[in-house]
Write a protein that holds these residues in place. Structure first.
Motif, mmCIF file in Angstrom:
data_model
loop_
_atom_site.group_PDB
_atom_site.id
_atom_site.type_symbol
_atom_site.label_atom_id
_atom_site.label_comp_id
_atom_site.label_asym_id
_atom_site.label_seq_id
_atom_site.Cartn_x
_atom_site.Cartn_y
_atom_site.Cartn_z
ATOM 1 N N VAL A 194 -4.639 -3.341 -1.288
ATOM 2 C CA VAL A 194 -4.346 -2.167 -0.458
ATOM 3 C C VAL A 194 -2.864 -1.805 -0.523
ATOM 4 O O VAL A 194 -2.502 -0.630 -0.403
ATOM 5 C CB VAL A 194 -4.799 -2.361 1.007
ATOM 6 N N ALA A 195 -2.004 -2.794 -0.736
ATOM 7 C CA ALA A 195 -0.573 -2.500 -0.891
ATOM 8 C C ALA A 195 -0.340 -1.681 -2.156
ATOM 9 O O ALA A 195 0.414 -0.688 -2.151
ATOM 10 C CB ALA A 195 0.230 -3.798 -0.934
ATOM 11 N N HIS A 196 -1.001 -2.075 -3.248
ATOM 12 C CA HIS A 196 -0.896 -1.306 -4.499
ATOM 13 C C HIS A 196 -1.500 0.089 -4.327
ATOM 14 O O HIS A 196 -0.984 1.075 -4.859
ATOM 15 C CB HIS A 196 -1.596 -2.054 -5.635
ATOM 16 N N ARG A 197 -2.613 0.165 -3.579
ATOM 17 C CA ARG A 197 -3.249 1.467 -3.341
ATOM 18 C C ARG A 197 -2.300 2.398 -2.608
ATOM 19 O O ARG A 197 -2.144 3.573 -2.976
ATOM 20 C CB ARG A 197 -4.537 1.273 -2.530
ATOM 21 N N TYR A 198 -1.644 1.870 -1.557
ATOM 22 C CA TYR A 198 -0.706 2.701 -0.803
ATOM 23 C C TYR A 198 0.448 3.152 -1.694
ATOM 24 O O TYR A 198 0.865 4.320 -1.648
ATOM 25 C CB TYR A 198 -0.173 1.932 0.401
ATOM 26 N N ALA A 199 0.951 2.241 -2.501
ATOM 27 C CA ALA A 199 2.060 2.579 -3.403
ATOM 28 C C ALA A 199 1.660 3.695 -4.361
ATOM 29 O O ALA A 199 2.424 4.644 -4.589
ATOM 30 C CB ALA A 199 2.490 1.333 -4.173
ATOM 31 N N THR A 200 0.449 3.593 -4.903
ATOM 32 C CA THR A 200 -0.033 4.618 -5.835
ATOM 33 C C THR A 200 -0.192 5.957 -5.140
ATOM 34 O O THR A 200 0.217 7.007 -5.656
ATOM 35 C CB THR A 200 -1.384 4.189 -6.451
ATOM 36 N N GLU A 201 -0.788 5.937 -3.933
ATOM 37 C CA GLU A 201 -1.037 7.187 -3.208
ATOM 38 C C GLU A 201 0.246 7.877 -2.766
ATOM 39 O O GLU A 201 0.279 9.100 -2.608
ATOM 40 C CB GLU A 201 -1.928 6.914 -1.992
ATOM 41 N N THR A 202 1.316 7.105 -2.556
ATOM 42 C CA THR A 202 2.591 7.693 -2.135
ATOM 43 C C THR A 202 3.565 7.844 -3.307
ATOM 44 O O THR A 202 4.724 8.205 -3.108
ATOM 45 C CB THR A 202 3.238 6.841 -1.022
#
Length: 356
Positions: A162-170
């Motif tokens: 989820v940390a990588h997901r947030y980084a990608t989305e932002t």
């Protein structure tokens, strides 16, 4: 490229098949307590769970030889860095003996490796971010007793995902962010992520952090000592009170937050108090991670199955919104995709592939 993903939990076996990153099959199996009581140890469950996997493959027209990559959830092996690991004899030994404890996740990589071996593809058996990932700052490991180090087991796979997901989305690199990730499930872990590393996190399996639906969490040491030497309980009974029959279950007799929510709707004040107490402890743990990050927090991420419960999320939000306005909720977990994606990323040169 066909990928088999195996994720055993204490009361579940999740199976998925991907064609590269496209999910073709997802089958979660829930096991009741009576079913699992037939097995003395986690390792005794191996044949039972293996047959479930083989049956699913056969049902969907897959032979083992059709599978190119075999991936299992990583268990309680030796503490190691975050990464994609090729499963080898040393890993199988450490998972089999329960080097750092006994948990269903130990079976994930064992099952992947044994199924791969049947078709002579052992070199294509992997695991990603086992529960014993250790990226703690050295200062975070000091416990207060020289005999005990603060390092344990937590939801490393989903926290990283989820940390990588947030980084990608932002549109920002994970390696530049300061995040707090709270995984809320049967166990609860809250991690401080600084520049791509989880530098501090409570040991969700080791009696640390907030209480959860089935775990007691951090307890007053003196009172626990008194209980240990009271003569009322055996070691096994006390262990079960801490993990399995602690937390919400110990107070309300259920591990299902949906049942607790219904009790609250029916006017049960005790159920409301226990749920609020759990949210209170989660918020305290999040705030402690803010101290670890010296107050610089880009976002707080709330994830895991309990994140579907709006009451709990709002109770937490009320206490932590002063830390940062950026509070993101990713309900549930996507560990199956995280496992497949991690191995593919290593094959594409985006992540390092490590020998255990």
């Amino acid at each position: 490229m066909y990928i088999l993903v195996i994720n055993p939990g204490s009361t579940s076996t999740k199976i998925a098949v991907y064609n590269n990153r496209t999910q073709l099959i997802y089958r979660p199996f829930n096991h009741n307590e009576k079913e699992m009581a037939a097995f003395s140890t986690i390792l005794d469950q191996k044949a039972f769970r293996k047959q479930i996997i083989l049956d699913v493959l056969q049902e969907h027209g897959f032979r083992l030889n059709d599978i190119d990559i075999f991936i299992g959830r990583g268990g309680l092996v030796r503490h190691l860095q975050s990464g994609v690991y090729r499963i080898n004899d040393d890993y199988i030994h450490d998972a089999s003996v329960g080097l750092n404890g006994e948990h269903a996740s130990n079976l994930g990589a064992i099952l992947a490796w044994e199924l791969a071996r049947v078709v002579n593809k052992e070199e294509m058996a992997y695991t990603v971010d086992p529960v014993v990932v250790d990226e703690y700052d050295p200062i975070a490991k000091i416990s207060g007793i020289p005999d005990i180090s603060r390092v344990g087991a937590f939801h490393a796979l989903n926290q990283k995902a989820v940390a990588h997901r947030y980084a990608t989305e932002t549109n920002r690199p994970y390696s530049t962010l300061k995040l707090i990730v709270a995984h809320l499930g049967g166990g609860i872990s809250v991690g401080a992520h600084r520049n791509g590393r989880i530098v501090d996190v409570n040991s969700a399996m080791g009696g640390d952090g907030p209480f959860s639906p089935e775990r007691a969490g951090r307890l007053p040491s003196y009172e626990l000592l008194k209980l240990c030497f009271s003569g009322q309980y055996t070691y096994a009974q006390l262990k079960k009170k801490l993990i399995g029959e602690g937390g919400v279950y110990g107070y309300l007799g259920t591990k299902d937050i949906r049942d607790v929510e219904q009790q609250i709707m029916d006017g049960n004040k005790k159920a409301r108090d226990i749920l609020e107490a759990m949210a209170y402890q989660i918020a305290k743990e999040i705030a402690s991670c803010a101290a670890v990050l010296e107050g610089w927090v880009d976002a707080i991420i709330i994830t895991g199955g309990i994140a579907y419960n709006r009451r709990i999320v709002e109770l937490i939000r009320q206490r932590i919104s002063f830390i940062t306005p950026e509070i993101v909720v990713y309900p549930g977990e996507d560990e199956m995709f995280a496992l497949a994606d991690g191995v593919l990323a290593a094959m594409e040169g985006q992540r390092e592939l490590v020998e255990y």
